[in-house]
Design an enzyme around this catalytic site. Structure first.
Site, PDB file in Angstrom:
ATOM      1  N   ARG A  28     115.891 -11.223 -47.823  1.00  0.00           N
ATOM      2  CA  ARG A  28     116.592 -12.286 -46.967  1.00  0.00           C
ATOM      3  C   ARG A  28     117.708 -12.848 -47.516  1.00  0.00           C
ATOM      4  O   ARG A  28     117.677 -13.309 -48.693  1.00  0.00           O
ATOM      5  CB  ARG A  28     115.341 -13.259 -46.410  1.00  0.00           C
ATOM      6  CG  ARG A  28     114.319 -12.913 -45.461  1.00  0.00           C
ATOM      7  CD  ARG A  28     113.406 -13.791 -45.364  1.00  0.00           C
ATOM      8  NE  ARG A  28     113.966 -15.237 -45.003  1.00  0.00           N
ATOM      9  CZ  ARG A  28     113.408 -16.299 -44.920  1.00  0.00           C
ATOM     10  NH1 ARG A  28     112.056 -16.271 -45.511  1.00  0.00           N
ATOM     11  NH2 ARG A  28     113.841 -17.419 -44.582  1.00  0.00           N
ATOM     12  N   LYS A  35     102.694 -13.522 -45.798  1.00  0.00           N
ATOM     13  CA  LYS A  35     102.099 -14.152 -44.777  1.00  0.00           C
ATOM     14  C   LYS A  35     103.292 -13.918 -43.623  1.00  0.00           C
ATOM     15  O   LYS A  35     103.024 -14.332 -42.432  1.00  0.00           O
ATOM     16  CB  LYS A  35     102.082 -15.683 -44.986  1.00  0.00           C
ATOM     17  CG  LYS A  35     103.328 -16.612 -45.421  1.00  0.00           C
ATOM     18  CD  LYS A  35     103.124 -18.071 -45.666  1.00  0.00           C
ATOM     19  CE  LYS A  35     104.397 -18.770 -46.013  1.00  0.00           C
ATOM     20  NZ  LYS A  35     105.291 -18.780 -45.058  1.00  0.00           N
ATOM     21  N   ASP A  36     104.503 -13.675 -43.686  1.00  0.00           N
ATOM     22  CA  ASP A  36     105.519 -13.577 -42.939  1.00  0.00           C
ATOM     23  C   ASP A  36     105.356 -12.102 -42.192  1.00  0.00           C
ATOM     24  O   ASP A  36     106.237 -11.933 -41.135  1.00  0.00           O
ATOM     25  CB  ASP A  36     107.025 -13.620 -43.598  1.00  0.00           C
ATOM     26  CG  ASP A  36     107.300 -15.072 -43.804  1.00  0.00           C
ATOM     27  OD1 ASP A  36     106.745 -16.084 -43.384  1.00  0.00           O
ATOM     28  OD2 ASP A  36     108.139 -15.440 -44.648  1.00  0.00           O
ATOM     29  N   ARG A  60     100.030 -23.096 -36.270  1.00  0.00           N
ATOM     30  CA  ARG A  60      98.617 -23.122 -36.856  1.00  0.00           C
ATOM     31  C   ARG A  60      98.398 -24.378 -37.568  1.00  0.00           C
ATOM     32  O   ARG A  60      97.459 -25.042 -37.385  1.00  0.00           O
ATOM     33  CB  ARG A  60      98.946 -22.105 -37.922  1.00  0.00           C
ATOM     34  CG  ARG A  60      97.357 -22.016 -39.000  1.00  0.00           C
ATOM     35  CD  ARG A  60      97.783 -20.892 -39.891  1.00  0.00           C
ATOM     36  NE  ARG A  60      98.818 -20.967 -40.793  1.00  0.00           N
ATOM     37  CZ  ARG A  60      98.997 -21.825 -41.909  1.00  0.00           C
ATOM     38  NH1 ARG A  60      97.920 -22.459 -42.350  1.00  0.00           N
ATOM     39  NH2 ARG A  60      99.987 -21.834 -42.401  1.00  0.00           N
ATOM     40  N   ARG A  61      99.483 -24.874 -38.333  1.00  0.00           N
ATOM     41  CA  ARG A  61      99.240 -26.044 -39.162  1.00  0.00           C
ATOM     42  C   ARG A  61      99.081 -27.153 -37.731  1.00  0.00           C
ATOM     43  O   ARG A  61      98.214 -28.173 -38.095  1.00  0.00           O
ATOM     44  CB  ARG A  61     100.459 -26.426 -40.015  1.00  0.00           C
ATOM     45  CG  ARG A  61     100.617 -25.524 -41.326  1.00  0.00           C
ATOM     46  CD  ARG A  61     101.929 -25.631 -41.902  1.00  0.00           C
ATOM     47  NE  ARG A  61     101.775 -24.803 -42.996  1.00  0.00           N
ATOM     48  CZ  ARG A  61     102.938 -24.060 -43.405  1.00  0.00           C
ATOM     49  NH1 ARG A  61     104.208 -24.580 -43.100  1.00  0.00           N
ATOM     50  NH2 ARG A  61     102.878 -23.488 -44.608  1.00  0.00           N
ATOM     51  N   ARG A  66     112.682 -27.562 -39.407  1.00  0.00           N
ATOM     52  CA  ARG A  66     113.155 -26.079 -39.403  1.00  0.00           C
ATOM     53  C   ARG A  66     114.017 -26.396 -40.885  1.00  0.00           C
ATOM     54  O   ARG A  66     114.296 -27.470 -41.197  1.00  0.00           O
ATOM     55  CB  ARG A  66     113.924 -25.595 -38.247  1.00  0.00           C
ATOM     56  CG  ARG A  66     113.270 -25.190 -37.193  1.00  0.00           C
ATOM     57  CD  ARG A  66     112.182 -24.063 -37.520  1.00  0.00           C
ATOM     58  NE  ARG A  66     112.625 -23.128 -38.501  1.00  0.00           N
ATOM     59  CZ  ARG A  66     113.330 -21.880 -37.836  1.00  0.00           C
ATOM     60  NH1 ARG A  66     113.767 -22.141 -36.644  1.00  0.00           N
ATOM     61  NH2 ARG A  66     113.796 -20.991 -38.443  1.00  0.00           N
ATOM     62  N   ASN A  78     115.170 -24.309 -44.813  1.00  0.00           N
ATOM     63  CA  ASN A  78     114.283 -23.798 -45.906  1.00  0.00           C
ATOM     64  C   ASN A  78     113.473 -25.014 -46.622  1.00  0.00           C
ATOM     65  O   ASN A  78     113.547 -26.124 -46.077  1.00  0.00           O
ATOM     66  CB  ASN A  78     115.441 -22.918 -46.965  1.00  0.00           C
ATOM     67  CG  ASN A  78     116.375 -23.895 -47.285  1.00  0.00           C
ATOM     68  OD1 ASN A  78     116.492 -25.008 -47.408  1.00  0.00           O
ATOM     69  ND2 ASN A  78     117.644 -23.341 -47.435  1.00  0.00           N
ATOM     70  N   CYS A 132     101.857 -15.136 -35.870  1.00  0.00           N
ATOM     71  CA  CYS A 132     102.132 -16.458 -36.197  1.00  0.00           C
ATOM     72  C   CYS A 132     102.347 -17.292 -34.888  1.00  0.00           C
ATOM     73  O   CYS A 132     102.300 -18.636 -35.132  1.00  0.00           O
ATOM     74  CB  CYS A 132     103.633 -16.442 -36.969  1.00  0.00           C
ATOM     75  SG  CYS A 132     104.959 -15.781 -35.890  1.00  0.00           S
TER      76      CYS A 132
END
Length: 305
Positions: free
Chosen positions: A8, A81-82, A131-132, A149, A151, A246
């Site tokens: 990425r 996880k992505d 999820r969180r 949102r 990084n 997700c």
């Protein structure tokens, strides 16, 4: 041997993870030469929406994997996880790094309480994960969950500026990126796995290759961490069997220790009004069976209520 690596763009964490994979491969193939191919992903480009609202599966991996399908790269590096439950035909997850912490963590400024249950009513918690939010809301419905949102660096910066009272992040990404949080005057505490089950694969770096490139696949499999591979196989099987991704408030983690493989899985509705957590134990000789059993048990209990 020369290996072109797709990863990425716009993510310092992705480059750090690429470096981890390069070192992993060099341990068994010291003479290998690498070339890094940077790719922008949908998740990197769209920053004004929560992840679940973008409406694209695999928003952090689709374009990166296309570099392999177009023969512009030989391997692709991802946070496991992505990855969605199914990847492109012709590609395989051939490599697994050793696992860093699978926990989600609550990050706060130094002057703030770092205990989820002790946060004051009305505190603003930043998270982009449905999820969180779902699992945390089920135990703390009196705080505010706001979309965040960007990084990891950006999220920590927003916390420091006071835009949020706390943020929830994956510990693995946080510690890979920031070695000493004291420099930022923030600290964190782990959220227990049976309160917030992590995304399947959290803490593991995955390496994808073309199935037909048997030499590269063999190198990646020999370079992989055996324990992480067993846990990853169980969690990927769980993800496929649960039928989610997700966008679904579900979490699951396998833990291999002392010859036994345990599994914690959970599901919660989007409003946090109900949740189920299960724990199973199985054999590491067949990790995928345990993952499937965990998914079936979880869905069975969920559908009974």
């Amino acid at each position: 041997m020369r290996i072109r690596i797709a990863t990425r763009g716009g993510s310092r964490l992705s480059l750090i993870q690429t470096g981890i994979v390069m070192n992993m491969i060099r341990r068994i193939e010291p003479s290998v030469q690498f070339e890094i191919k940077i790719t922008k992903t949908t998740g990197d480009v769209i920053q004004d929406k929560p992840l679940y609202a973008i409406g694209v599966k695999g928003i952090f991996e689709k374009e990166v994997n296309m570099a392999l399908l177009r023969n512009e790269a030989d391997i692709a590096v991802h946070s496991l996880k992505d990855l969605p439950s199914e990847i492109n035909p012709g590609l395989v997850i051939a490599g697994f790094s050793s696992r860093d912490s699978p926990y989600d963590v609550l990050v706060v400024r130094d002057e703030y309480v770092d205990d989820l249950m002790a946060l004051p009513s009305g505190a603003r918690i930043g998270t982009s994960s449905i999820r969180r939010r779902a699992f945390l809301f089920s135990v703390r419905s009196d705080v505010v969950y706001d979309v965040i949102r960007g990084n990891v660096d950006t999220r920590i910066s927003k916390l420091i500026k006071g835009e949020y009272d706390a943020v929830v992040l994956a510990e693995a990404g946080l510690v890979r990126l920031i070695k000493d949080l004291s420099d930022f005057h923030v600290r964190y505490t782990r959220i227990p796995l049976d309160v917030l089950p992590p995304a399947p694969g959290q803490g593991i770096i995955a390496v994808i290759a073309r199935e037909r490139d048997t030499d590269i696949v063999d190198v990646l499999r020999r370079a992989s961490d055996p324990k992480a591979r067993i846990e990853a196989l169980a969690e990927r099987a769980f993800l496929r069997a649960i039928g989610g991704g997700c966008h679904v408030p579900v979490g699951g983690i396998a833990m291999y220790s002392n010859g036994r493989l345990g599994f914690i899985a959970g599901i919660a509705d989007v409003n946090g009004n109900r949740r189920r957590i299960i724990k199973l134990v199985g054999s590491p000789d067949n990790p995928e069976e345990l993952g499937v059993n965990a998914a079936h048990e979880l869905l069975e209990q969920w559908n009974e209520t």
